[in-house]
Write an enzyme that holds these catalytic residues in place. Structure first.
Site, PDB file in Angstrom:
ATOM      1  N   ASP A  48       2.246  -6.218  -7.618  1.00 18.72           N
ATOM      2  CA  ASP A  48       1.194  -6.896  -8.369  1.00 18.72           C
ATOM      3  C   ASP A  48      -0.124  -6.200  -8.064  1.00 18.72           C
ATOM      4  O   ASP A  48      -0.468  -5.984  -6.905  1.00 18.72           O
ATOM      5  CB  ASP A  48       1.136  -8.370  -7.942  1.00 18.72           C
ATOM      6  N   LEU A  49      -0.837  -5.857  -9.116  1.00 14.95           N
ATOM      7  CA  LEU A  49      -2.141  -5.223  -8.987  1.00 14.95           C
ATOM      8  C   LEU A  49      -3.124  -6.235  -8.410  1.00 14.95           C
ATOM      9  O   LEU A  49      -3.190  -7.362  -8.877  1.00 14.95           O
ATOM     10  CB  LEU A  49      -2.586  -4.759 -10.366  1.00 14.95           C
ATOM     11  N   ASP A  91      -0.263  -8.055 -14.835  1.00 19.89           N
ATOM     12  CA  ASP A  91      -0.428  -6.999 -13.827  1.00 19.89           C
ATOM     13  C   ASP A  91       0.686  -7.057 -12.783  1.00 19.89           C
ATOM     14  O   ASP A  91       0.528  -6.624 -11.661  1.00 19.89           O
ATOM     15  CB  ASP A  91      -1.800  -7.092 -13.160  1.00 19.89           C
TER      16      ASP A  91
END
Length: 169
Positions: A48-49, A91
């Protein structure tokens, strides 16, 4: 012609337009395939960004899109030969590997983490990724994903505190 159209429509249906990774539908399809095969083995990685909202708010949505695309590029570079890469949310990304060699998967995972850390030096926005991985065992793919996702979110909380990528096996 009909076969070519069918292939094109299937590619469009299962590919994320922004990243060219498998999309959520392709991911769900793969999970269902694995559910139907209880002997399936392999590994799952979830990433996950971090700070996408902050990137979008401070640097613009083009920078946020660039961060998502860069994460996809790094995923492809690190995992394309050994697993299927997906963008499963805005994301959030997932890799499902069925190579069955856990030590090899860990090496690819470590390469992914190193490349995301290196990317921090190449951009003007605060780029980092929280990630975790696990092995699909007799409890099945859904339980593995649940555990890996929880580890990733724990890493995400810690990385927000320290502002750098964190990993946990």
């Amino acid at each position: 012609v009909q076969e070519a159209k069918k292939e094109l429509y299937q590619e469009l249906a299962f590919t994320d337009n922004m990243t060219q990774l498998g999309n959520r539908m392709a991911y769900e399809y793969e999970l269902e395939r694995l559910r139907q095969n209880p002997q399936a083995a392999g590994d799952i990685m979830v990433a996950d960004l971090n700070n996408l909202k902050r990137i979008n708010d401070s640097y613009g949505h083009q920078a946020g899109d660039a961060a998502i695309k860069e994460t996809a590029i790094i995923l492809k570079e690190c995992f394309e030969g050994i697993g299927k890469c997906y963008r499963i949310g805005g994301d959030e990304f997932c890799v499902i590997s069925s190579i069955g060699v856990h030590d090899k998967f860990i090496k690819y995972f470590e390469d992914f983490i190193e490349k995301t850390k290196s990317q921090q030096k190449n951009v003007e926005y605060p780029y980092s990724v929280a990630a975790a991985y696990g092995t699909i065992d007799s409890n099945g793919v859904d339980e593995c994903f649940k555990i890996v996702d929880a580890k990733m979110y724990n890493n995400k909380r810690r990385s927000k505190q320290s502002r750098e990528s964190n990993i946990q096996a």
